[in-house]
Design an enzyme around this catalytic site. Structure first.
Site, PDB file in Angstrom:
ATOM      1  N   LEU A  51       0.839  -1.208   0.000  1.00 22.29           N
ATOM      2  CA  LEU A  51       0.000   0.000   0.000  1.00 22.29           C
ATOM      3  C   LEU A  51       0.872   1.255   0.000  1.00 22.29           C
ATOM      4  O   LEU A  51       0.364   2.379   0.062  1.00 22.29           O
ATOM      5  CB  LEU A  51      -0.923   0.011   1.228  1.00 22.29           C
ATOM      6  CG  LEU A  51      -2.236  -0.775   1.100  1.00 22.29           C
ATOM      7  CD1 LEU A  51      -1.995  -2.265   0.880  1.00 22.29           C
ATOM      8  CD2 LEU A  51      -3.082  -0.586   2.340  1.00 22.29           C
ATOM      9  N   ALA A  52       2.187   1.079  -0.038  1.00 23.39           N
ATOM     10  CA  ALA A  52       3.099   2.214   0.037  1.00 23.39           C
ATOM     11  C   ALA A  52       3.126   2.956  -1.293  1.00 23.39           C
ATOM     12  O   ALA A  52       3.164   2.344  -2.353  1.00 23.39           O
ATOM     13  CB  ALA A  52       4.505   1.723   0.375  1.00 23.39           C
ATOM     14  N   ALA A  53       3.116   4.278  -1.230  1.00 20.88           N
ATOM     15  CA  ALA A  53       3.158   5.087  -2.454  1.00 20.88           C
ATOM     16  C   ALA A  53       3.215   6.557  -2.072  1.00 20.88           C
ATOM     17  O   ALA A  53       2.860   6.926  -0.955  1.00 20.88           O
ATOM     18  CB  ALA A  53       1.905   4.861  -3.300  1.00 20.88           C
ATOM     19  N   SER A  55       0.884   9.081  -2.660  1.00 20.30           N
ATOM     20  CA  SER A  55      -0.506   8.828  -3.057  1.00 20.30           C
ATOM     21  C   SER A  55      -1.337  10.095  -3.215  1.00 20.30           C
ATOM     22  O   SER A  55      -2.496  10.021  -3.612  1.00 20.30           O
ATOM     23  CB  SER A  55      -1.175   7.916  -2.022  1.00 20.30           C
ATOM     24  OG  SER A  55      -1.270   8.584  -0.790  1.00 20.30           O
ATOM     25  N   THR A 106      -5.496   1.588  -8.409  1.00 17.48           N
ATOM     26  CA  THR A 106      -6.387   2.709  -8.111  1.00 17.48           C
ATOM     27  C   THR A 106      -7.304   3.069  -9.273  1.00 17.48           C
ATOM     28  O   THR A 106      -6.926   2.926 -10.447  1.00 17.48           O
ATOM     29  CB  THR A 106      -5.560   3.954  -7.743  1.00 17.48           C
ATOM     30  OG1 THR A 106      -6.420   5.103  -7.786  1.00 17.48           O
ATOM     31  CG2 THR A 106      -4.437   4.200  -8.730  1.00 17.48           C
ATOM     32  N   GLU A 108      -7.718   5.928 -10.171  1.00 19.00           N
ATOM     33  CA  GLU A 108      -7.052   7.017 -10.901  1.00 19.00           C
ATOM     34  C   GLU A 108      -6.448   6.516 -12.217  1.00 19.00           C
ATOM     35  O   GLU A 108      -6.149   7.314 -13.100  1.00 19.00           O
ATOM     36  CB  GLU A 108      -5.957   7.652 -10.043  1.00 19.00           C
ATOM     37  CG  GLU A 108      -6.476   8.559  -8.948  1.00 19.00           C
ATOM     38  CD  GLU A 108      -7.120   9.840  -9.490  1.00 19.00           C
ATOM     39  OE1 GLU A 108      -6.443  10.593 -10.194  1.00 19.00           O
ATOM     40  OE2 GLU A 108      -8.309  10.063  -9.202  1.00 19.00           O
ATOM     41  N   TYR A 130       0.934  10.480 -10.946  1.00 21.04           N
ATOM     42  CA  TYR A 130       0.553   9.425  -9.992  1.00 21.04           C
ATOM     43  C   TYR A 130      -0.200   8.301 -10.705  1.00 21.04           C
ATOM     44  O   TYR A 130       0.125   7.112 -10.546  1.00 21.04           O
ATOM     45  CB  TYR A 130      -0.312  10.025  -8.880  1.00 21.04           C
ATOM     46  CG  TYR A 130      -1.027   9.000  -8.037  1.00 21.04           C
ATOM     47  CD1 TYR A 130      -0.357   8.278  -7.057  1.00 21.04           C
ATOM     48  CD2 TYR A 130      -2.389   8.733  -8.231  1.00 21.04           C
ATOM     49  CE1 TYR A 130      -1.016   7.318  -6.292  1.00 21.04           C
ATOM     50  CE2 TYR A 130      -3.051   7.782  -7.474  1.00 21.04           C
ATOM     51  CZ  TYR A 130      -2.363   7.079  -6.505  1.00 21.04           C
ATOM     52  OH  TYR A 130      -3.021   6.134  -5.760  1.00 21.04           O
ATOM     53  N   LYS A 134       0.904   4.365 -11.255  1.00 24.28           N
ATOM     54  CA  LYS A 134       0.075   3.253 -10.769  1.00 24.28           C
ATOM     55  C   LYS A 134      -0.248   2.260 -11.894  1.00 24.28           C
ATOM     56  O   LYS A 134      -0.355   1.065 -11.650  1.00 24.28           O
ATOM     57  CB  LYS A 134      -1.215   3.794 -10.144  1.00 24.28           C
ATOM     58  CG  LYS A 134      -1.038   4.301  -8.714  1.00 24.28           C
ATOM     59  CD  LYS A 134      -0.875   3.144  -7.734  1.00 24.28           C
ATOM     60  CE  LYS A 134      -0.852   3.611  -6.297  1.00 24.28           C
ATOM     61  NZ  LYS A 134      -0.656   2.495  -5.339  1.00 24.28           N
ATOM     62  N   HIS A 160     -11.122   5.390  -0.788  1.00 24.83           N
ATOM     63  CA  HIS A 160     -11.563   4.789   0.477  1.00 24.83           C
ATOM     64  C   HIS A 160     -11.053   5.623   1.637  1.00 24.83           C
ATOM     65  O   HIS A 160      -9.895   5.998   1.698  1.00 24.83           O
ATOM     66  CB  HIS A 160     -11.167   3.327   0.586  1.00 24.83           C
ATOM     67  CG  HIS A 160      -9.795   2.999   0.096  1.00 24.83           C
ATOM     68  ND1 HIS A 160      -9.452   3.043  -1.237  1.00 24.83           N
ATOM     69  CD2 HIS A 160      -8.690   2.618   0.760  1.00 24.83           C
ATOM     70  CE1 HIS A 160      -8.186   2.695  -1.365  1.00 24.83           C
ATOM     71  NE2 HIS A 160      -7.697   2.454  -0.164  1.00 24.83           N
TER      72      HIS A 160
HETATM   73  N1  GDD Z   1      -7.413  17.116  -1.969  1.00 25.59           N
HETATM   74  C1  GDD Z   1      -8.319  18.016  -2.350  1.00 25.59           C
HETATM   75  N2  GDD Z   1      -8.329  19.255  -1.741  1.00 25.59           N
HETATM   76  N3  GDD Z   1      -9.181  17.691  -3.335  1.00 25.59           N
HETATM   77  C2  GDD Z   1     -10.113  18.615  -3.686  1.00 25.59           C
HETATM   78  C3  GDD Z   1     -10.180  19.883  -3.096  1.00 25.59           C
HETATM   79  C4  GDD Z   1      -9.242  20.218  -2.076  1.00 25.59           C
HETATM   80  O1  GDD Z   1      -9.242  21.313  -1.523  1.00 25.59           O
HETATM   81  N4  GDD Z   1     -11.219  20.565  -3.660  1.00 25.59           N
HETATM   82  C5  GDD Z   1     -11.748  19.750  -4.576  1.00 25.59           C
HETATM   83  N5  GDD Z   1     -11.085  18.570  -4.617  1.00 25.59           N
HETATM   84  C6  GDD Z   1     -11.365  17.466  -5.530  1.00 25.59           C
HETATM   85  C7  GDD Z   1     -10.139  17.020  -6.334  1.00 25.59           C
HETATM   86  O2  GDD Z   1      -9.898  17.919  -7.420  1.00 25.59           O
HETATM   87  C8  GDD Z   1     -10.599  15.633  -6.753  1.00 25.59           C
HETATM   88  O3  GDD Z   1     -11.390  15.708  -7.914  1.00 25.59           O
HETATM   89  C9  GDD Z   1     -11.468  15.155  -5.582  1.00 25.59           C
HETATM   90  O4  GDD Z   1     -11.729  16.311  -4.783  1.00 25.59           O
HETATM   91  C10 GDD Z   1     -10.822  14.085  -4.703  1.00 25.59           C
HETATM   92  O5  GDD Z   1      -9.532  14.508  -4.341  1.00 25.59           O
HETATM   93  P1  GDD Z   1      -8.666  13.694  -3.251  1.00 25.59           P
HETATM   94  O6  GDD Z   1      -9.430  13.510  -1.998  1.00 25.59           O
HETATM   95  O7  GDD Z   1      -7.342  14.388  -3.146  1.00 25.59           O
HETATM   96  O8  GDD Z   1      -8.538  12.220  -3.851  1.00 25.59           O
HETATM   97  P2  GDD Z   1      -8.172  11.685  -5.333  1.00 25.59           P
HETATM   98  O9  GDD Z   1      -9.452  11.197  -5.936  1.00 25.59           O
HETATM   99  O10 GDD Z   1      -7.386  12.674  -6.092  1.00 25.59           O
HETATM  100  O11 GDD Z   1      -7.222  10.482  -5.027  1.00 25.59           O
HETATM  101  C11 GDD Z   1      -7.443   9.595  -3.916  1.00 25.59           C
HETATM  102  O12 GDD Z   1      -8.174   8.459  -4.320  1.00 25.59           O
HETATM  103  C12 GDD Z   1      -7.527   7.650  -5.297  1.00 25.59           C
HETATM  104  C13 GDD Z   1      -8.459   6.502  -5.683  1.00 25.59           C
HETATM  105  O13 GDD Z   1      -8.628   5.645  -4.645  1.00 25.59           O
HETATM  106  C14 GDD Z   1      -6.080   9.215  -3.366  1.00 25.59           C
HETATM  107  O14 GDD Z   1      -6.240   8.436  -2.202  1.00 25.59           O
HETATM  108  C15 GDD Z   1      -5.314   8.398  -4.394  1.00 25.59           C
HETATM  109  O15 GDD Z   1      -4.080   7.976  -3.827  1.00 25.59           O
HETATM  110  C16 GDD Z   1      -6.178   7.175  -4.766  1.00 25.59           C
HETATM  111  O16 GDD Z   1      -5.513   6.413  -5.722  1.00 25.59           O
END
Ligand code: GDD
Length: 316
Positions: A51-53, A55, A106, A108, A130, A134, A160
């Site tokens: 699970l390391a990355a 992320s 993921t 992503e 990223y 992946k 998650h």
């Molecule tokens: N972080 C963040 N901060 N995201 C925001 C914000 C903010 O202020 N405002 C809007 N968002 C939007 C991002 O643009 C994105 O579309 C969505 O919220 C989710 O962002 P994140 O929570 O940072 O997660 P992620 O979807 O980019 O990635 C996560 O999930 C993936 C799938 O499981 C991470 O955990 C990845 O490592 C993982 O692979």
């Protein structure tokens, strides 16, 4: 149970010990092949979960090379450590070793999707360094399974979350922000793209899926998600309502949090996991958001607001 810890005097070790008193620790680093071989030799594991990355998606534009090294090539190094310690020759396929390997892939990888919902057959179009790294780890895991007969599988995990989520990710940023506003420590929460949609589930449910995948007779990859998608705005609305607040009074959009390329909408089709693993998520979106808001209200109330500051920031 063993956990791999990198670095000298890693400050997360204290935190880890508080959460998991009975976990043994072994040193190792995804950038260092020899350390991974030594760790596998020492622990003699039945199962290895990678699970390391790096992320956090925005960081992968800032440190693209390091993301490739850790999140991509790190998978190669773990697989190589398992291959070498299992006595599997690089030049021929002698059959399956004893160590089972799980790779955290993921949603992503789907990125700019051409099909919705996404399943195991959906093609990849990653939108960040990223996501690209992946995809490398995902395909390499498949390749080691096919080349060496290793029990090596990937779980294509959609987002998650839990109260332990890092504060740079949007769910925890929102739950902490709501708690700070509710308790009077702050008045505003600054966010980026409110229109992106994600399939958010509870991390505990997803860890159960990982274990089920390694318990199968035959190795295979699975998409793991709830099949329900929500916008960031719906997440925000749910979280503020859970604390009796109106989000429009507090949320400000800030261009600093807009990404160079966005993944607009993700939604899982977890049919294969349901049919072959018997896996179903137990906690839905509303319960998840309330759980995170309640946990942060309790955390900040107990610490007088100081605790929230130690989780860092997601600005980049
Ligand atoms: N972080 C963040 N901060 N995201 C925001 C914000 C903010 O202020 N405002 C809007 N968002 C939007 C991002 O643009 C994105 O579309 C969505 O919220 C989710 O962002 P994140 O929570 O940072 O997660 P992620 O979807 O980019 O990635 C996560 O999930 C993936 C799938 O499981 C991470 O955990 C990845 O490592 C993982 O692979």
């Amino acid at each position: 149970m063993w956990g791999l810890v990198r670095g000298q005097a890693n400050p997360r070790v204290r935190h880890l010990r508080q959460l998991l008193g009975d976990v043994h620790l072994v040193r190792g680093d995804l950038l260092d092949q020899g350390s991974l071989i030594a760790a596998v030799e020492k622990v003699q594991p039945d199962e290895v979960y990678n699970l390391a990355a790096i992320s956090y998606v925005p960081m992968s534009w800032q440190q693209a090379e390091l993301t490739g090294e850790v999140t991509g090539l790190g998978v190669l190094r773990v697989l190589e450590a398992i291959r070498v310690c299992s006595g599997i020759s690089a030049s021929r396929s002698p059959g399956r070793g004893q160590i089972r390997f799980y790779q955290a892939s993921t949603s992503e990888m789907f990125g700019q999707v051409n099909q919705s919902p996404q399943n195991e057959q959906t093609s990849f179009h990653p939108r960040s360094p990223y996501g690209v790294a992946k995809v490398y780890g995902h395909l390499l895991t498949q390749n080691y399974r096919e080349s060496y007969g290793m029990f090596a599988v990937s779980g294509v995990m959609f987002n998650h979350e839990s109260p332990r989520r890092g504060a740079e990710f949007v769910t925890r940023k929102v739950s902490l922000g709501v708690a700070k506003i509710k308790l009077g420590y702050e008045r505003q929460l600054r966010l980026g793209n409110m229109h992106a949609s994600r399939d958010w589930g509870f991390a505990g449910d997803y860890v159960r899926a990982m274990q089920l995948m390694l318990a199968r007779d035959e190795p295979a990859d699975y998409v793991i998600g709830t099949g329900v998608t929500h916008t960031v705005e719906e997440l925000v609305d749910q979280a503020f309502r859970a604390a009796g607040l109106e989000w429009r009074d507090h949320v400000v959009t800030d261009a600093a949090f807009i990404r160079p390329a966005e993944v607009d909408r993700l939604c899982a089709d977890p049919t294969k996991a349901r049919e072959e693993l018997g896996w179903e998520p137990k906690i839905g979106f509303e319960e998840l958001v309330s759980m995170m808001v309640d946990a942060d209200l309790a955390l900040l109330a107990a610490s007088g607001g100081a605790e929230g500051d130690s989780f860092g920031t997601d600005s980049w």
